[in-house]
Design an enzyme around this catalytic site. Structure first.
Site, PDB file in Angstrom:
ATOM      1  N   GLY A   9       0.929  -0.806   0.218  1.00  0.00           N
ATOM      2  CA  GLY A   9      -0.259  -0.334  -0.119  1.00  0.00           C
ATOM      3  C   GLY A   9       0.703   0.863  -0.085  1.00  0.00           C
ATOM      4  O   GLY A   9       2.085   0.868   0.080  1.00  0.00           O
ATOM      5  N   LEU A  10       0.867   2.334   0.033  1.00  0.00           N
ATOM      6  CA  LEU A  10       1.324   3.446  -0.249  1.00  0.00           C
ATOM      7  C   LEU A  10       1.576   4.053   1.326  1.00  0.00           C
ATOM      8  O   LEU A  10       1.134   3.425   2.033  1.00  0.00           O
ATOM      9  CB  LEU A  10      -0.065   4.616  -0.385  1.00  0.00           C
ATOM     10  N   SER A  11       2.974   5.136   1.003  1.00  0.00           N
ATOM     11  CA  SER A  11       3.361   5.329   2.154  1.00  0.00           C
ATOM     12  C   SER A  11       2.094   5.440   3.597  1.00  0.00           C
ATOM     13  O   SER A  11       1.365   7.050   2.715  1.00  0.00           O
ATOM     14  CB  SER A  11       3.626   6.241   2.667  1.00  0.00           C
ATOM     15  N   GLY A  12       2.079   5.171   4.957  1.00  0.00           N
ATOM     16  CA  GLY A  12       0.735   6.122   5.425  1.00  0.00           C
ATOM     17  C   GLY A  12      -0.463   5.155   5.549  1.00  0.00           C
ATOM     18  O   GLY A  12      -1.294   5.830   6.130  1.00  0.00           O
ATOM     19  N   GLY A  14      -0.809   2.209   6.606  1.00  0.00           N
ATOM     20  CA  GLY A  14      -0.946   1.133   7.601  1.00  0.00           C
ATOM     21  C   GLY A  14      -0.150  -0.040   7.710  1.00  0.00           C
ATOM     22  O   GLY A  14       0.142  -1.364   8.586  1.00  0.00           O
ATOM     23  N   THR A  16       2.692  -1.322   7.937  1.00  0.00           N
ATOM     24  CA  THR A  16       3.848  -1.413   9.361  1.00  0.00           C
ATOM     25  C   THR A  16       3.002  -1.882  10.637  1.00  0.00           C
ATOM     26  O   THR A  16       3.327  -2.990  11.139  1.00  0.00           O
ATOM     27  CB  THR A  16       4.988  -0.166   9.360  1.00  0.00           C
ATOM     28  N   SER A  83       5.978  -1.692  -3.366  1.00  0.00           N
ATOM     29  CA  SER A  83       5.104  -2.209  -3.825  1.00  0.00           C
ATOM     30  C   SER A  83       5.292  -1.939  -4.788  1.00  0.00           C
ATOM     31  O   SER A  83       3.643  -2.771  -5.125  1.00  0.00           O
ATOM     32  CB  SER A  83       5.240  -3.870  -3.102  1.00  0.00           C
TER      33      SER A  83
END
Length: 169
Positions: A9-12, A14, A16, A83
């Site tokens: 998914g995109l940065s931010g 969730g 991680t 990814s």
């Protein structure tokens, strides 16, 4: 035989945070479980790659090859990474046994509201030049095994439970 849980998914989005909760839950069942994160892996590999298209592809293939190696040794791998490329996810499906692709989807508004790394505010100010999904094109997953809508209706722990309930072991 190990499993690979490729959380993208995109940065931010969730990835991680959800991935860490999922890791804790899966580790209770399987001690041979590892957690990998894109930022952590960049550091482990020596931060030797930039953010050009070619470097991002090379970086992603490092992650794929590492996950494949660990999975073949019977280790369960949770890998949280942007990814960006269909070709990488296709390679994963073709080469990694027991591969599960989980796409963490969020609205642009949620990304801007969270902005944990300050990327989106820098993007709005014109300071960020290589933001995946905005200036830098991204190929969103077309056929993930699971889509998690993560705009705040469910906690990260609840999202981890959804992965547990929906991905085969």
């Amino acid at each position: 035989m190990g499993q690979v849980y490729w959380i993208t998914g995109l940065s931010g989005a969730g990835k991680t945070t959800i991935g860490k909760f999922f890791y804790e839950k899966l580790r209770r069942k399987y001690a041979n479980t590892v957690f990998l994160d894109g930022d952590m892996l960049r550091e482990v590999f020596g931060n030797d790659l930039g953010y050009s298209d070619a470097d991002r592809r090379k970086c992603a293939m490092r992650y794929s090859n590492l996950c494949n190696l660990l999975q073949k040794q019977g280790i369960h791998v949770i890998c949280c990474t942007i990814s960006m490329f269909d070709s990488v996810r296709k390679w994963n499906r073709e080469h990694i046994e027991n591969y599960h692709e989980i796409y963490v989807k969020v609205s642009d508004k949620t990304l801007h509201d969270r902005d944990q790394k300050g990327l989106y505010s820098r993007y709005q100010n014109g300071e960020e030049k290589e933001l995946a999904g905005f200036q830098v094109g991204i190929e969103l997953p077309q056929n993930p095994d699971l889509i998690l809508l993560n705009d705040g209706e469910k906690t990260p722990e609840e999202q981890a439970d959804i992965i547990l309930d929906n991905c085969c072991f």
